[in-house]
Design an enzyme around this catalytic site. Structure first.
Site, PDB file in Angstrom:
ATOM      1  N   CYS A   3       0.843  -1.204   0.000  1.00  0.00           N
ATOM      2  CA  CYS A   3       0.000   0.000   0.000  1.00  0.00           C
ATOM      3  C   CYS A   3       0.880   1.256   0.000  1.00  0.00           C
ATOM      4  O   CYS A   3       2.093   1.204   0.213  1.00  0.00           O
ATOM      5  CB  CYS A   3      -0.960  -0.036   1.191  1.00  0.00           C
ATOM      6  SG  CYS A   3      -0.290   0.587   2.723  1.00  0.00           S
ATOM      7  N   ASP A  29       1.819  15.545   6.245  1.00  0.00           N
ATOM      8  CA  ASP A  29       0.733  15.232   5.313  1.00  0.00           C
ATOM      9  C   ASP A  29       0.951  16.026   4.015  1.00  0.00           C
ATOM     10  O   ASP A  29       1.319  17.203   4.046  1.00  0.00           O
ATOM     11  CB  ASP A  29      -0.622  15.590   5.923  1.00  0.00           C
ATOM     12  CG  ASP A  29      -1.785  14.978   5.154  1.00  0.00           C
ATOM     13  OD1 ASP A  29      -2.442  14.073   5.702  1.00  0.00           O
ATOM     14  OD2 ASP A  29      -2.036  15.402   4.007  1.00  0.00           O
ATOM     15  N   HIS A  45       1.975  -3.153   8.436  1.00  0.00           N
ATOM     16  CA  HIS A  45       0.688  -2.825   7.811  1.00  0.00           C
ATOM     17  C   HIS A  45      -0.467  -3.278   8.693  1.00  0.00           C
ATOM     18  O   HIS A  45      -0.660  -4.465   8.932  1.00  0.00           O
ATOM     19  CB  HIS A  45       0.570  -3.464   6.433  1.00  0.00           C
ATOM     20  CG  HIS A  45      -0.701  -3.091   5.741  1.00  0.00           C
ATOM     21  ND1 HIS A  45      -0.839  -1.937   5.008  1.00  0.00           N
ATOM     22  CD2 HIS A  45      -1.914  -3.691   5.727  1.00  0.00           C
ATOM     23  CE1 HIS A  45      -2.074  -1.850   4.558  1.00  0.00           C
ATOM     24  NE2 HIS A  45      -2.756  -2.913   4.981  1.00  0.00           N
ATOM     25  N   ASN A  86      -9.206   8.220  11.312  1.00  0.00           N
ATOM     26  CA  ASN A  86     -10.435   7.954  10.565  1.00  0.00           C
ATOM     27  C   ASN A  86     -10.518   6.462  10.249  1.00  0.00           C
ATOM     28  O   ASN A  86      -9.516   5.850   9.858  1.00  0.00           O
ATOM     29  CB  ASN A  86     -10.445   8.753   9.262  1.00  0.00           C
ATOM     30  CG  ASN A  86     -10.491  10.248   9.507  1.00  0.00           C
ATOM     31  OD1 ASN A  86     -11.194  10.720  10.388  1.00  0.00           O
ATOM     32  ND2 ASN A  86      -9.715  11.002   8.729  1.00  0.00           N
ATOM     33  N   THR A  94      -9.166   7.263   3.504  1.00  0.00           N
ATOM     34  CA  THR A  94      -8.819   7.077   2.093  1.00  0.00           C
ATOM     35  C   THR A  94      -7.577   6.210   1.913  1.00  0.00           C
ATOM     36  O   THR A  94      -7.379   5.633   0.846  1.00  0.00           O
ATOM     37  CB  THR A  94      -8.569   8.428   1.389  1.00  0.00           C
ATOM     38  OG1 THR A  94      -7.512   9.118   2.061  1.00  0.00           O
ATOM     39  CG2 THR A  94      -9.831   9.286   1.387  1.00  0.00           C
ATOM     40  N   HIS A  97      -3.986   2.131   5.564  1.00  0.00           N
ATOM     41  CA  HIS A  97      -2.851   1.781   6.426  1.00  0.00           C
ATOM     42  C   HIS A  97      -3.014   2.732   7.610  1.00  0.00           C
ATOM     43  O   HIS A  97      -2.971   3.958   7.418  1.00  0.00           O
ATOM     44  CB  HIS A  97      -1.527   1.985   5.688  1.00  0.00           C
ATOM     45  CG  HIS A  97      -0.294   1.635   6.466  1.00  0.00           C
ATOM     46  ND1 HIS A  97       0.709   0.811   5.983  1.00  0.00           N
ATOM     47  CD2 HIS A  97       0.129   2.027   7.696  1.00  0.00           C
ATOM     48  CE1 HIS A  97       1.676   0.714   6.873  1.00  0.00           C
ATOM     49  NE2 HIS A  97       1.354   1.450   7.929  1.00  0.00           N
ATOM     50  N   HIS A  99      -3.301   5.358  10.301  1.00  0.00           N
ATOM     51  CA  HIS A  99      -2.516   6.590  10.484  1.00  0.00           C
ATOM     52  C   HIS A  99      -3.238   7.524  11.424  1.00  0.00           C
ATOM     53  O   HIS A  99      -4.455   7.688  11.353  1.00  0.00           O
ATOM     54  CB  HIS A  99      -2.248   7.284   9.145  1.00  0.00           C
ATOM     55  CG  HIS A  99      -3.460   7.471   8.288  1.00  0.00           C
ATOM     56  ND1 HIS A  99      -4.003   6.445   7.559  1.00  0.00           N
ATOM     57  CD2 HIS A  99      -4.234   8.552   8.047  1.00  0.00           C
ATOM     58  CE1 HIS A  99      -5.056   6.882   6.903  1.00  0.00           C
ATOM     59  NE2 HIS A  99      -5.240   8.166   7.192  1.00  0.00           N
TER      60      HIS A  99
HETATM   61  P1  AMP Z   1      -7.446   9.650   5.654  1.00  0.00           P
HETATM   62  O1  AMP Z   1      -8.453  10.425   4.863  1.00  0.00           O
HETATM   63  O2  AMP Z   1      -7.687   9.689   7.143  1.00  0.00           O
HETATM   64  O3  AMP Z   1      -7.265   8.241   5.134  1.00  0.00           O
HETATM   65  O4  AMP Z   1      -6.089  10.425   5.465  1.00  0.00           O
HETATM   66  C1  AMP Z   1      -5.174  10.144   4.451  1.00  0.00           C
HETATM   67  C2  AMP Z   1      -4.190  11.281   4.459  1.00  0.00           C
HETATM   68  O5  AMP Z   1      -3.041  10.893   3.743  1.00  0.00           O
HETATM   69  C3  AMP Z   1      -4.731  12.561   3.803  1.00  0.00           C
HETATM   70  O6  AMP Z   1      -4.683  13.619   4.752  1.00  0.00           O
HETATM   71  C4  AMP Z   1      -3.772  12.777   2.624  1.00  0.00           C
HETATM   72  O7  AMP Z   1      -3.507  14.139   2.370  1.00  0.00           O
HETATM   73  C5  AMP Z   1      -2.540  12.025   3.081  1.00  0.00           C
HETATM   74  N1  AMP Z   1      -1.677  11.545   2.024  1.00  0.00           N
HETATM   75  C6  AMP Z   1      -2.037  10.877   0.906  1.00  0.00           C
HETATM   76  N2  AMP Z   1      -0.968  10.564   0.160  1.00  0.00           N
HETATM   77  C7  AMP Z   1       0.115  11.045   0.841  1.00  0.00           C
HETATM   78  C8  AMP Z   1       1.514  11.051   0.594  1.00  0.00           C
HETATM   79  N3  AMP Z   1       2.051  10.477  -0.495  1.00  0.00           N
HETATM   80  N4  AMP Z   1       2.330  11.638   1.498  1.00  0.00           N
HETATM   81  C9  AMP Z   1       1.808  12.222   2.606  1.00  0.00           C
HETATM   82  N5  AMP Z   1       0.498  12.241   2.905  1.00  0.00           N
HETATM   83  C10 AMP Z   1      -0.339  11.670   2.033  1.00  0.00           C
HETATM   84 ZN    ZN Z   2       0.510  -0.521   4.367  1.00  0.00          ZN
END
Ligand code: AMP
Ligand code: ZN
Length: 113
Positions: A3, A29, A45, A86, A94, A97, A99
């Protein structure tokens, strides 16, 4: 195929790292929603909070204390900041993994949208 955040852990996708140890990684982020918007992830993961087991208890506690350390380093500890995880579609997850978002540096509305 790993992922997105596993790729960041492996180093095959770049990230602006804030902190790293053997079990977790913190990075900026890519679309910050506040002056401080850091993500803290486990290196292993785990897709969602629903997938946590007792084996992860110490890891999650350490992630939360790392959030406090990062907020303190940036001077947001007394003013206040928010830690958010979330889970699944209705909460807006989204990246599947686990976070922890660490947000601060502006007033944060409650309840969230
Ligand atoms: P969530 O909506 O809680 O799954 O948050 C996913 C977060 O990952 C969002 O705030 C995105 O802006 C962030 N994100 C997505 N791709 C990357 C990336 N390559 N590097 C850093 N943050 C990312
Ligand atoms: Zn992962």
């Amino acid at each position: 195929m790993a992922c997105l955040f596993c790729h960041i852990v492996e180093g095959s996708i770049p990230a602006k790292k804030v902190f790293e140890d053997d079990q977790m990684l913190a990075f900026e982020d890519i679309h910050p929603q506040a002056p401080m918007h850091v993500l803290i992830i486990p290196k292993t993961h785990v897709a969602t909070v629903n997938d946590l087991t007792g084996d992860h208890d110490a890891l999650v506690g350490t992630m939360l204390r790392r959030a406090a350390a990062i907020a303190r380093e940036r001077g947001y500890d007394a003013a206040g900041y928010r830690t958010v995880i979330n889970t699944n579609a209705q909460a807006g997850q989204t990246v599947f993994h686990l976070h922890m978002h660490v947000l601060g540096g502006r007033p944060l509305a409650w309840p969230p949208g």
